[in-house]
Scaffold this motif. Structure first.
Motif, PDB file in Angstrom:
ATOM      1  N   ASP A 187       0.855  -1.182   0.000  1.00  0.00           N
ATOM      2  CA  ASP A 187       0.000   0.000   0.000  1.00  0.00           C
ATOM      3  C   ASP A 187       0.895   1.237   0.000  1.00  0.00           C
ATOM      4  N   PHE A 188       0.357   2.383  -0.387  1.00  0.00           N
ATOM      5  CA  PHE A 188       1.191   3.592  -0.434  1.00  0.00           C
ATOM      6  C   PHE A 188       0.865   4.561   0.702  1.00  0.00           C
ATOM      7  N   PHE A 189      -0.334   5.152   0.678  1.00  0.00           N
ATOM      8  CA  PHE A 189      -0.686   6.170   1.667  1.00  0.00           C
ATOM      9  C   PHE A 189      -0.936   5.515   3.026  1.00  0.00           C
ATOM     10  N   GLY A 190      -0.178   5.949   4.023  1.00  0.00           N
ATOM     11  CA  GLY A 190      -0.279   5.374   5.350  1.00  0.00           C
ATOM     12  C   GLY A 190       0.675   4.221   5.577  1.00  0.00           C
ATOM     13  N   THR A 191       1.321   3.765   4.508  1.00  0.00           N
ATOM     14  CA  THR A 191       2.265   2.650   4.600  1.00  0.00           C
ATOM     15  C   THR A 191       3.664   3.094   4.217  1.00  0.00           C
ATOM     16  N   ILE A 192       3.821   3.624   3.003  1.00  0.00           N
ATOM     17  CA  ILE A 192       5.114   4.149   2.560  1.00  0.00           C
ATOM     18  C   ILE A 192       5.260   5.614   2.963  1.00  0.00           C
ATOM     19  N   VAL A 193       4.167   6.371   2.894  1.00  0.00           N
ATOM     20  CA  VAL A 193       4.197   7.778   3.306  1.00  0.00           C
ATOM     21  C   VAL A 193       3.112   8.043   4.335  1.00  0.00           C
ATOM     22  N   PHE A 247       1.388  -9.052   1.012  1.00  0.00           N
ATOM     23  CA  PHE A 247       0.787  -7.719   0.974  1.00  0.00           C
ATOM     24  C   PHE A 247       1.021  -7.024   2.308  1.00  0.00           C
ATOM     25  N   VAL A 248       1.321  -5.721   2.255  1.00  0.00           N
ATOM     26  CA  VAL A 248       1.513  -4.936   3.470  1.00  0.00           C
ATOM     27  C   VAL A 248       0.775  -3.613   3.330  1.00  0.00           C
ATOM     28  N   GLY A 249      -0.041  -3.273   4.332  1.00  0.00           N
ATOM     29  CA  GLY A 249      -0.741  -1.997   4.326  1.00  0.00           C
ATOM     30  C   GLY A 249      -1.243  -1.647   5.707  1.00  0.00           C
ATOM     31  N   ASP A 250      -1.981  -0.551   5.779  1.00  0.00           N
ATOM     32  CA  ASP A 250      -2.398  -0.042   7.091  1.00  0.00           C
ATOM     33  C   ASP A 250      -3.905  -0.043   7.310  1.00  0.00           C
ATOM     34  N   THR A 251      -4.679  -0.566   6.359  1.00  0.00           N
ATOM     35  CA  THR A 251      -6.134  -0.578   6.471  1.00  0.00           C
ATOM     36  C   THR A 251      -6.620  -2.016   6.503  1.00  0.00           C
ATOM     37  N   PHE A 252      -7.360  -2.395   7.552  1.00  0.00           N
ATOM     38  CA  PHE A 252      -7.673  -3.792   7.797  1.00  0.00           C
ATOM     39  C   PHE A 252      -8.388  -4.457   6.616  1.00  0.00           C
ATOM     40  N   VAL A 253      -9.501  -3.898   6.168  1.00  0.00           N
ATOM     41  CA  VAL A 253     -10.279  -4.560   5.113  1.00  0.00           C
ATOM     42  C   VAL A 253      -9.527  -4.528   3.787  1.00  0.00           C
ATOM     43  N   ALA A 254      -9.006  -3.369   3.419  1.00  0.00           N
ATOM     44  CA  ALA A 254      -8.365  -3.208   2.118  1.00  0.00           C
ATOM     45  C   ALA A 254      -7.019  -3.913   2.017  1.00  0.00           C
TER      46      ALA A 254
END
Length: 247
Positions: free
Chosen positions: A8-14, A183-190
């Motif tokens: 993911d980008f927003f909230g993960t990389i930046v 996959f790595v991100g900051d939003t649970f569902v997405a």
């Protein structure tokens, strides 16, 4: 463990502000005033938020995505009382996004982290965004576009996370099965439930432990990821450093 990282980008990389109004947007408001819109800045922000919310509700119903051009076209028609020329819509969108981007921050050390990850794993960015060139532009400004094999955006796919189509598009672009990806991100569902549902192992940035994920899959930030990944293996057939910018 997969050899391909979908980030993911927003909230993960930046870091960023998801608000559509917090930046104040004086340049966007001034542009509207020059075009004849009789709106105070608070009224402008209220009207803009209302139109965006209408588009959001449509997307929430089925995870379809809309573009900044679509929402900008609708908004300008309402506040100007007539359809705006495509060139004016583009001018408004570019101006608005320039102001919105002022809240985007690159965490210290992030470019080095991405370089370390890309040394042994192929990277792709999979992002919900209303503008196709937004994230590639940020990656270029960070000096890391050459590290990323693909940028898969919801606006280009037509579906936003957690719709299965966007994960499928990322896997197809890389030419790998779900079992070969993480996959790595900051939003649970997405960024967690969605990837897991299609067979992609996921990690969630969830520093306050708000969501029901196993402890070994929970990260405080992306900087925790290297310690959670299995010993990294050199990716065979690694592409040259000039082949992977923002596509």
């Amino acid at each position: 463990m997969g050899t391909h990282l979908l980030l993911d980008f927003f909230g993960t990389i930046v870091d960023y502000s998801p608000s559509r109004t917090d930046q104040g947007y004086p340049e966007s408001h001034a542009l509207l005033r020059r075009w004849g819109a009789d709106l105070s800045r608070p009224d402008f922000l209220t009207a803009w938020s209302a139109v965006c919310a209408e588009f959001d509700r449509r997307s929430d119903a089925d995870d379809s995505e809309f573009s900044m051009t679509e929402v900008g076209t609708e908004f300008l028609a309402r506040v100007l009382g007539e359809p705006a020329a495509p060139a004016d819509v583009e001018t408004f969108v570019v101006t608005y996004l320039r102001e919105w981007n002022s809240a985007v921050r690159v965490p210290a050390g992030m470019p080095d982290l991405l370089a370390d990850l890309a040394a042994t794993r192929r990277l792709a960015v999979v992002t919900n965004t209303h503008r196709a060139d937004l994230v590639p532009g940020h990656l270029a400004a960070m000096g890391v576009a050459h590290l990323v094999d693909a940028v898969v955006t919801s606006v280009e796919v037509g579906w936003r996370k957690p719709h299965p189509a966007i994960y499928a598009a990322a896997l197809d672009t890389l030419g790998v099965p779900a079992s070969a990806a993480v996959f790595v991100g900051d939003t649970f569902v997405a960024d967690y439930a969605g990837p897991e549902a299609v067979g992609i192992r996921a990690f969630l940035i969830d520093a306050t432990a708000r969501h029901p994920v196993p402890a070994e899959r929970r990260l405080d930030s992306l900087f925790d990821l290297p310690g959670r990944l299995a010993p990294m293996t050199e990716v065979s057939g690694r592409r040259s450093s000039s082949s992977g910018s923002g596509r």
